[in-house]
Enzyme design. Structure first.
Site, short mmCIF file in Angstrom:
data_model
loop_
_atom_site.label_atom_id
_atom_site.label_comp_id
_atom_site.label_asym_id
_atom_site.label_seq_id
_atom_site.Cartn_x
_atom_site.Cartn_y
_atom_site.Cartn_z
CD GLU A 132 -2.35 1.28 2.85
OE1 GLU A 132 -2.71 0.21 3.39
OE2 GLU A 132 -2.49 2.40 3.40
NE ARG B 248 -0.67 8.45 5.40
CZ ARG B 248 -0.37 7.54 6.33
NH1 ARG B 248 0.76 7.65 7.01
NH2 ARG B 248 -1.18 6.54 6.59
CE LYS C 239 -6.17 1.97 7.77
NZ LYS C 239 -4.89 2.33 7.14
#
Ligand code: 3PG
Length: 218
Positions: free
Chosen positions: A48, A52, A136
């Site tokens: 993943e 950001r 998640k």
């Protein structure tokens, strides 16, 4: 409202082979390509890359090209625009720390698996109501770790969880022993300091060691 099973097949196959998803925050393609190769060499099947930093989309594309055997996903996906740009960059799954009604609605029409983030029973119920059954659990350790997740999962036997947040090599096996957990994520395999130091061999070693630890008798 059924979650399209076939959409998840490739993702579930990857995390079935290697259930730890390294969560990566990288500057761009120059870091992403050797990092992806190191993680694939260490036995990882899915990574993943968080959205950001400015070069995150280019990093997703570079990782997918450098290690085609890896399933590359996007993390910290907060809205529909990011979902679409992640797919255009080559992301084959996406993860969010939470979920808004707008994001869930957009993700239902997305071509790839999406894991909304949840931290409470009400959030699980909101995700289920929109057809999402693989979620998640974030931030896993501060919320109480495996004990909290075990209690939270009990009323929702149809839900599979991917906990992330504060998980380590030593705590990962305990999460994965929970029947409700089908994979987990974390940055400990490739922390920022090792990425910045371009310590690809060490990252490969950490990946292999973490995956091997899962096979050790408890
Ligand atoms: C994240 O989104 O940052 C992940 O949950 C990773 O958390 P960690 O850095 O605590 O492993």
């Amino acid at each position: 409202m059924a979650e399209p099973t076939e959409r998840f097949e490739t993702f579930l196959d990857a995390v079935g082979r290697a259930p730890i998803i390294p969560v990566l925050t990288v500057e761009g393609p120059a870091q992403a390509a050797p990092l992806a190769r190191a993680l694939a060499a260490g036995g990882v099947a899915a990574i993943e890359i968080t959205l950001r930093r400015p070069g995150a989309l280019e990093a997703i594309a570079a990782a997918a090209e450098a290690a085609p055997e890896l399933l590359v996903g996007a993390g910290t996906v907060l809205d529909q625009r990011q979902l679409e740009s992640a797919a255009a960059a080559g992301a084959r799954f996406a993860v969010s720390p939470g979920a808004t009604p707008a994001l869930l609605a957009a993700a239902r029409g997305w071509a790839h698996p999406f894991l909304p983030g949840v931290a409470s029973a009400s959030e699980i119920m909101a995700a289920l109501a929109q057809g999402f059954r693989r979620l998640k659990f974030f931030p896993a350790a501060p919320l109480g770790g495996p004990a909290a997740l075990k209690a939270l999962a009990t009323p929702f036997p149809e839900v599979g969880f991917c906990p992330t947040g504060g998980i380590t090599r030593d705590s990962a096996p305990e999460y994965l022993r929970l029947g409700s957990v089908f994979c987990l994520g974390g940055s400990w395999i490739a922390p920022d300091a090792l990425i910045d130091a371009e310590a690809w061999d060490e990252i490969e070693r950490l990946a292999r060691e973490s995956l091997t630890a899962l096979k050790a008798p408890s």
